[in-house]
Design an enzyme around this catalytic site. Structure first.
Site, PDB file in Angstrom:
ATOM      1  N   PRO A  45       0.792  -1.209   0.000  1.00  0.00           N
ATOM      2  CA  PRO A  45       0.000   0.000   0.000  1.00  0.00           C
ATOM      3  C   PRO A  45       0.831   1.268   0.000  1.00  0.00           C
ATOM      4  CG  PRO A  45       0.057  -1.027   2.159  1.00  0.00           C
ATOM      5  CD  PRO A  45       1.175  -1.563   1.351  1.00  0.00           C
ATOM      6  N   GLU A  46       0.398   2.187  -0.814  1.00  0.00           N
ATOM      7  CA  GLU A  46       0.893   3.549  -0.695  1.00  0.00           C
ATOM      8  C   GLU A  46      -0.230   4.351  -0.049  1.00  0.00           C
ATOM      9  OE1 GLU A  46       2.972   4.878  -4.249  1.00  0.00           O
ATOM     10  OE2 GLU A  46       3.367   2.819  -4.807  1.00  0.00           O
ATOM     11  N   HIS A  50      -1.198 -16.353   7.065  1.00  0.00           N
ATOM     12  CA  HIS A  50      -0.570 -15.036   7.152  1.00  0.00           C
ATOM     13  C   HIS A  50      -1.416 -14.011   7.886  1.00  0.00           C
ATOM     14  CE1 HIS A  50       2.602 -16.600   4.755  1.00  0.00           C
ATOM     15  NE2 HIS A  50       1.810 -16.850   3.739  1.00  0.00           N
ATOM     16  N   ARG A  69       4.635 -11.007   4.135  1.00  0.00           N
ATOM     17  CA  ARG A  69       6.061 -10.717   4.336  1.00  0.00           C
ATOM     18  C   ARG A  69       6.378 -10.202   5.729  1.00  0.00           C
ATOM     19  NH1 ARG A  69       8.136  -7.638  -0.970  1.00  0.00           N
ATOM     20  NH2 ARG A  69      10.156  -8.027  -0.018  1.00  0.00           N
ATOM     21  N   ARG A 110      18.585  19.035  -0.707  1.00  0.00           N
ATOM     22  CA  ARG A 110      18.857  17.620  -0.942  1.00  0.00           C
ATOM     23  C   ARG A 110      19.561  17.414  -2.273  1.00  0.00           C
ATOM     24  NH1 ARG A 110      15.096  15.139   2.671  1.00  0.00           N
ATOM     25  NH2 ARG A 110      15.856  13.114   1.959  1.00  0.00           N
TER      26      ARG A 110
END
Length: 275
Positions: free
Chosen positions: A2-3, A93, A111, A155
């Site tokens: 997910p974003e 899971h 995961r 940056r």
DNA sequence: CACGGATCCTGATGGC
DNA sequence: TGCCATCAGGATCCGT
């Protein structure tokens, strides 16, 4: 998995239904990325006040303390108000269950990069360790050009990686970073401090646009995304560049290229996106 | 302090 | 079919 859009869509799919529920049981499966930080049984009896989002975290406010949920790469939540899922035994899971008086909230995460973490308050050290360094919310009217451009100037890393870092603006993951840079016509390898104010504005608008659009579409470009109601997986948003290496650019027809930045795949159009 | 790389873990996929 | 290598939506930690 997910974003920001997937996390927000997940939140919207169960936040109203779980509000005001009381926690009746907690089941912890295999270890997740971080420990819960409290005895699971100590949560029993507490009331869920609501669910907010900060970046890719869900913040579940309780009448005492809060739970921070993160879905990592492969996590998803399901919430069932009726007894259907509530009576289902956990699958391999399913690593965290929050049984409430309104239904069962269950985290599935193959995961196990995700986590559920308890904190006494949002200001506490345990919460701030996760939230303290996060950048501004892109969809909350706080994402202004002056600050964004000023931050980019500090940056020297590639703009793609600066977006992914999440300490300037949150919620942009690997898919939407490539997609936003395509919309802004900026090459992902451009160093952040070389981006003009004009291009920073295009990028700011592109980030807002791509994320807001994905939320509105109720899903994303993710193949296997499903919200907490179990509604799944339509590829509604067509990616312009992500996972399209070797395919023609939808704008100009040139072939989309793939490269690796910080061990993550990046996709871009070498013609549309200028250095 | 910012950067680049290694790392956590499991499953899917593709080549041979 | 089996085996092996590679890759996957995230974010932290560590050495420089």
């Amino acid at each position: 998995m997910p974003e920001l859009p997937e996390v927000e869509v997940t939140r919207l799919s169960f936040a109203d239904r779980i509000a005001n529920a009381h926690i009746s049981d907690v089941r912890v499966g295999k270890p997740l990325r971080w420990p819960l930080g409290v005895m699971p049984t100590s949560l029993i009896g507490r009331k869920v006040l609501g669910v907010r989002r900060r970046g890719k975290y869900l913040l579940m406010d309780l009448n005492q303390g809060l739970l921070l949920w993160h879905l990592g790469m492969s996590g998803s939540l399901s919430f069932s108000s009726d007894g259907a899922i509530a009576n289902m035994s956990p699958k391999p899971h399913d690593h965290f269950d929050l049984q409430t008086t309104h239904g069962l909230l269950r985290l599935n995460d193959p995961r196990r990069f995700g986590a559920v973490v308890y904190a006494d308050s949002e200001a506490s050290a345990s919460a701030q360790k996760l939230l303290g360094h996060l950048g501004v919310e892109p969809l909350a009217g706080q994402f202004d050009l002056d600050t964004f451009h000023k931050n980019l100037k500090q940056r020297s890393a590639a703009i793609k990686q600066v977006l992914l870092a999440g300490d300037i603006v949150v919620g942009v993951g690997n898919i939407y970073a490539s997609e936003a840079l395509f919309l802004a016509r900026i090459r992902p390898t451009v160093r952040a401090n070389r981006i003009s104010r004009l291009r920073a504005e295009k990028l700011r608008l592109a980030v807002i646009d791509v994320l807001a659009h994905a939320v509105a579409k109720g899903g994303s470009t993710l193949r296997d995304f499903s919200n907490a109601e179990g509604q799944s997986g339509y590829f509604q948003l067509e990616a312009n560049v992500y996972d399209r290496a070797g395919l023609p650019c939808r704008q100009c027809g040139h072939l989309i290229k793939r490269l690796v930045q910080g061990q993550r795949a990046t996709y871009f159009c070498p013609v549309c996106q200028k250095p």
